[in-house]
Motif scaffolding. Structure first.
Motif, PDB file in Angstrom:
ATOM      1  N   MET A   1       0.829  -1.199   0.000  1.00 63.09           N
ATOM      2  CA  MET A   1       0.000   0.000   0.000  1.00 63.09           C
ATOM      3  C   MET A   1       0.863   1.249   0.000  1.00 63.09           C
ATOM      4  N   SER A   2       1.842   1.251   0.905  1.00 58.72           N
ATOM      5  CA  SER A   2       2.749   2.398   0.930  1.00 58.72           C
ATOM      6  C   SER A   2       3.469   2.520  -0.399  1.00 58.72           C
ATOM      7  N   PHE A   3       3.793   1.326  -0.977  1.00 59.52           N
ATOM      8  CA  PHE A   3       4.533   1.367  -2.226  1.00 59.52           C
ATOM      9  C   PHE A   3       3.696   1.970  -3.343  1.00 59.52           C
ATOM     10  N   SER A   4       2.395   1.624  -3.378  1.00 56.92           N
ATOM     11  CA  SER A   4       1.590   2.203  -4.454  1.00 56.92           C
ATOM     12  C   SER A   4       1.352   3.684  -4.202  1.00 56.92           C
ATOM     13  N   ARG A   5       1.357   4.094  -2.928  1.00 60.00           N
ATOM     14  CA  ARG A   5       1.286   5.516  -2.621  1.00 60.00           C
ATOM     15  C   ARG A   5       2.523   6.236  -3.179  1.00 60.00           C
ATOM     16  N   VAL A   6       3.690   5.584  -2.999  1.00 63.92           N
ATOM     17  CA  VAL A   6       4.924   6.163  -3.525  1.00 63.92           C
ATOM     18  C   VAL A   6       4.831   6.279  -5.046  1.00 63.92           C
ATOM     19  N   LEU A   7       4.214   5.261  -5.685  1.00 59.12           N
ATOM     20  CA  LEU A   7       4.050   5.317  -7.142  1.00 59.12           C
ATOM     21  C   LEU A   7       3.192   6.512  -7.551  1.00 59.12           C
ATOM     22  N   VAL A   8       2.072   6.725  -6.823  1.00 56.75           N
ATOM     23  CA  VAL A   8       1.198   7.864  -7.133  1.00 56.75           C
ATOM     24  C   VAL A   8       1.985   9.157  -7.022  1.00 56.75           C
ATOM     25  N   LEU A   9       2.745   9.275  -5.934  1.00 58.34           N
ATOM     26  CA  LEU A   9       3.512  10.494  -5.688  1.00 58.34           C
ATOM     27  C   LEU A   9       4.585  10.689  -6.769  1.00 58.34           C
ATOM     28  N   ALA A  10       5.249   9.571  -7.127  1.00 63.14           N
ATOM     29  CA  ALA A  10       6.287   9.668  -8.158  1.00 63.14           C
ATOM     30  C   ALA A  10       5.684  10.114  -9.486  1.00 63.14           C
ATOM     31  N   ALA A  11       4.521   9.540  -9.829  1.00 61.45           N
ATOM     32  CA  ALA A  11       3.880   9.924 -11.093  1.00 61.45           C
ATOM     33  C   ALA A  11       3.485  11.397 -11.053  1.00 61.45           C
ATOM     34  N   LEU A  12       3.033  11.855  -9.885  1.00 63.92           N
ATOM     35  CA  LEU A  12       2.650  13.261  -9.738  1.00 63.92           C
ATOM     36  C   LEU A  12       3.863  14.179  -9.914  1.00 63.92           C
ATOM     37  N   VAL A  13       5.010  13.753  -9.332  1.00 61.62           N
ATOM     38  CA  VAL A  13       6.233  14.557  -9.471  1.00 61.62           C
ATOM     39  C   VAL A  13       6.650  14.623 -10.944  1.00 61.62           C
ATOM     40  N   ILE A  14       6.663  13.462 -11.618  1.00 59.88           N
ATOM     41  CA  ILE A  14       7.093  13.454 -13.024  1.00 59.88           C
ATOM     42  C   ILE A  14       6.129  14.269 -13.884  1.00 59.88           C
ATOM     43  N   TYR A  15       4.812  14.142 -13.575  1.00 59.50           N
ATOM     44  CA  TYR A  15       3.838  14.926 -14.340  1.00 59.50           C
ATOM     45  C   TYR A  15       4.104  16.416 -14.170  1.00 59.50           C
ATOM     46  N   LEU A  59      -0.331  11.933 -15.834  1.00 66.42           N
ATOM     47  CA  LEU A  59      -1.585  12.271 -15.165  1.00 66.42           C
ATOM     48  C   LEU A  59      -2.535  11.072 -15.230  1.00 66.42           C
ATOM     49  N   ILE A  60      -2.556  10.413 -16.393  1.00 68.43           N
ATOM     50  CA  ILE A  60      -3.409   9.228 -16.535  1.00 68.43           C
ATOM     51  C   ILE A  60      -2.977   8.166 -15.529  1.00 68.43           C
ATOM     52  N   LEU A  61      -1.656   8.039 -15.338  1.00 76.45           N
ATOM     53  CA  LEU A  61      -1.152   7.069 -14.359  1.00 76.45           C
ATOM     54  C   LEU A  61      -1.640   7.416 -12.950  1.00 76.45           C
ATOM     55  N   VAL A  62      -1.573   8.710 -12.599  1.00 73.67           N
ATOM     56  CA  VAL A  62      -2.062   9.132 -11.276  1.00 73.67           C
ATOM     57  C   VAL A  62      -3.533   8.743 -11.131  1.00 73.67           C
ATOM     58  N   VAL A  63      -4.337   9.062 -12.159  1.00 74.22           N
ATOM     59  CA  VAL A  63      -5.773   8.788 -12.086  1.00 74.22           C
ATOM     60  C   VAL A  63      -6.038   7.287 -11.966  1.00 74.22           C
ATOM     61  N   VAL A  64      -5.363   6.483 -12.801  1.00 71.02           N
ATOM     62  CA  VAL A  64      -5.605   5.037 -12.785  1.00 71.02           C
ATOM     63  C   VAL A  64      -5.162   4.429 -11.459  1.00 71.02           C
ATOM     64  N   LEU A  65      -3.991   4.837 -10.958  1.00 74.97           N
ATOM     65  CA  LEU A  65      -3.523   4.304  -9.671  1.00 74.97           C
ATOM     66  C   LEU A  65      -4.484   4.671  -8.557  1.00 74.97           C
ATOM     67  N   MET A  66      -5.033   5.892  -8.637  1.00 73.07           N
ATOM     68  CA  MET A  66      -5.969   6.311  -7.594  1.00 73.07           C
ATOM     69  C   MET A  66      -7.249   5.488  -7.653  1.00 73.07           C
ATOM     70  N   PHE A  67      -7.854   5.339  -8.842  1.00 75.34           N
ATOM     71  CA  PHE A  67      -9.135   4.633  -8.832  1.00 75.34           C
ATOM     72  C   PHE A  67      -9.009   3.128  -8.691  1.00 75.34           C
ATOM     73  N   SER A  68      -7.871   2.550  -9.100  1.00 75.26           N
ATOM     74  CA  SER A  68      -7.745   1.110  -8.858  1.00 75.26           C
ATOM     75  C   SER A  68      -7.155   0.830  -7.482  1.00 75.26           C
ATOM     76  N   GLY A  69      -6.244   1.672  -7.035  1.00 73.13           N
ATOM     77  CA  GLY A  69      -5.548   1.398  -5.779  1.00 73.13           C
ATOM     78  C   GLY A  69      -6.233   1.983  -4.561  1.00 73.13           C
ATOM     79  N   PHE A  70      -6.820   3.170  -4.724  1.00 75.75           N
ATOM     80  CA  PHE A  70      -7.439   3.847  -3.578  1.00 75.75           C
ATOM     81  C   PHE A  70      -8.838   4.334  -3.957  1.00 75.75           C
ATOM     82  N   PRO A  71      -9.739   3.376  -4.271  1.00 71.27           N
ATOM     83  CA  PRO A  71     -11.046   3.779  -4.805  1.00 71.27           C
ATOM     84  C   PRO A  71     -11.832   4.703  -3.880  1.00 71.27           C
ATOM     85  N   ALA A  72     -11.723   4.520  -2.548  1.00 65.97           N
ATOM     86  CA  ALA A  72     -12.504   5.362  -1.636  1.00 65.97           C
ATOM     87  C   ALA A  72     -12.055   6.818  -1.741  1.00 65.97           C
ATOM     88  N   ALA A  73     -10.725   7.025  -1.813  1.00 69.05           N
ATOM     89  CA  ALA A  73     -10.209   8.389  -1.930  1.00 69.05           C
ATOM     90  C   ALA A  73     -10.572   8.980  -3.284  1.00 69.05           C
TER      91      ALA A  73
END
Lengths: 339, 121
Positions: A1-15, A59-73
């Motif tokens: 979970m923490s790792f996928s959070r890091v992925l979201v953050l990394a994608a956000l930084v690169i975006y 940005l698409i990566l951020v969106v996809v990671l969010m809805f598949s990984g953290f659907p409630a958020a």
């Protein structure tokens, strides 16, 4: 979970580092001025032409990671922040289509300039609302109960703190973009134009960052405490400050390559610092990465999928950048002939 | 969709056969005419494909798992979003058709255009 959070953050930084600079370029297109106005627009168009579409994959990566990984958020953000998200979407659509329409339009120059206006205005509005979303999820205002936003459509984000974070993100993107543009041309006068803009917008972003910290005292206690909590957060902040100092010194002495790298590091560390200060929350005040995560097996499959995707994606992106960003002379020689 | 695809592949095969039998292809008038006639089929196939996946699976949003009516958002005022986005895409669609027809029908007068910016996509 923490790792996928890091992925979201990394994608956000690169975006932010890649796509953000394209928005910043659109902002400079809007306020081009002086005797080299047309040359500045040409430089901007030439610089973002090969990459502006590609950069959206982050940005698409951020969106996809969010809805598949953290659907409630994801659901809470899309309900509570429906208005700014809708405006981001509108901005992205208008920006892309007007850029293409400007290029393919075969009628009068007047109409081409009109498309240019739509392009630059929507490029400037989008980062503003991206920042507003970041500010809103940091400031305890987004609360959704039974599928309805507690604070309605406006009170979740139309407040000093999210708005000032919006201005901060626009100024940071403009600053990044001006730093990048200095090395996209060999013309010393043009380089100088964008150097001055980089210094100016860099100064504005520092002031806005300071204002954000002050306003956070009332509106976003949680994130402010996060920023002054652990020693490693301080390390990130100090790193960001060093980045800013190096970038300013390099811009001042006209070492543009160094300025670009330092500015990118500075912006990356600012966003990374935000991510660490926000931890463990995804959407303050309720949703953390633990309470909003998808079932463990889905999250681990997601990480594997991203790893496999990266094997294809990263080499292709490196190739794209090598082709278009290292042989600048041959590209600018080609622009006159092809369409 | 399948019909369009098959027809287009037949035309491609025909092109291959003609290049082999009667080159050069550029002088083969009937083939060139056929090429013009089939050119909209790519668009038709694309749109038909979307129709099949989006309309064909109704009333399911995820086939045999979730119904569309159960997937509707709880957010109020969705009509506004829907109308604005529909209007936007209708306008963009009209512009695209207009630009494409200009490119296909008219030979643009390059002199009237901006020589720069070198905006190429």
């Amino acid at each position: 979970m923490s790792f996928s959070r890091v992925l979201v953050l990394a994608a956000l930084v690169i975006y932010s580092l890649l796509g953000g600079a394209d928005y910043g370029a659109g902002f400079w297109d809007l306020i081009c001025s002086g005797p080299r106005q047309q040359d500045q627009r040409d430089l901007i168009a030439r610089a973002i032409q090969p990459v502006w579409e590609t950069n959206h994959i982050w940005l698409i990566l951020v969106v996809v990671l969010m809805f598949s990984g953290f659907p409630a958020a994801f659901s809470e953000i899309s309900l509570g922040l429906a208005v700014p998200i809708f405006l981001i979407l509108l901005g992205i659509v208008l920006r892309g289509s007007s850029y293409v329409f400007r290029a393919y339009f075969t009628g009068s120059a007047h109409t081409q300039l009109y498309w240019g206006k739509v392009f630059s205005i929507s490029s400037s509005i989008t980062p503003l609302f991206l920042g507003i979303v970041i500010g809103a999820i940091s400031s305890d205002a987004v609360l959704v109960k039974g599928g309805i936003s507690d604070n309605g459509f406006l009170r979740t984000w139309f407040q000093p703190f999210p708005l000032i974070v919006g201005v901060l993100s626009l100024s940071l993107f403009a600053y990044l973009s001006a730093c990048y543009l200095t090395i996209e041309t060999d013309d010393a006068a043009l380089q100088n134009d964008f150097r001055n803009r980089a210094l100016f917008s860099g100064f504005v972003s520092l002031m806005t960052a300071f204002a954000t910290y002050v306003v956070a005292g009332n509106a976003a206690q949680g994130i402010r405490e996060g920023l002054s909590r652990a020693p490693y957060v301080w390390l990130i902040e100090v790193g960001g400050a060093i980045g800013a100092l190096v970038a300013f010194q390099a811009l001042w002495t006209r070492h543009y390559q160094r300025a670009r790298i330092a500015a990118a590091a500075q912006v990356a560390l600012i966003i990374f610092g935000w991510g660490v200060a926000q931890y463990p929350y995804l959407v303050r005040p309720e949703l953390t990465i633990y309470s909003s995560a998808a079932p463990t097996n889905i999250v681990s499959d997601l990480v594997i999928a991203v790893a496999v995707g990266a094997l294809v994606l990263i080499p292709s992106l490196v190739l794209l950048l090598l082709v278009f960003k290292t042989h600048r002379e041959s590209i600018s020689a080609g622009t006159g002939t092809s369409i | 969709m399948v019909g369009c695809g098959s027809l287009l592949s037949l035309v491609a095969l025909l092109a291959g056969w003609l290049t082999w039998k009667r080159p050069p292809l550029i002088n083969h008038k009937p083939f060139l005419k056929a090429l013009v006639l089939v050119s909209p089929l790519g668009f038709v196939a694309l749109e038909a494909g979307w129709m099949v996946t989006e309309l064909g699976r109704q009333p399911w949003i995820i086939y045999h798992l979730m119904r569309t009516r159960d997937a509707v958002t709880s957010m109020p005022n969705v009509t506004i979003t829907f109308l604005v986005m529909t209007a936007l895409y209708v306008i963009l669609g009209v512009i695209v058709v207009w630009l494409l027809s200009k490119h296909v029908i008219a030979t643009p007068d390059r002199k009237q255009q901006l020589v720069r910016p070198g905006v190429l996509v």
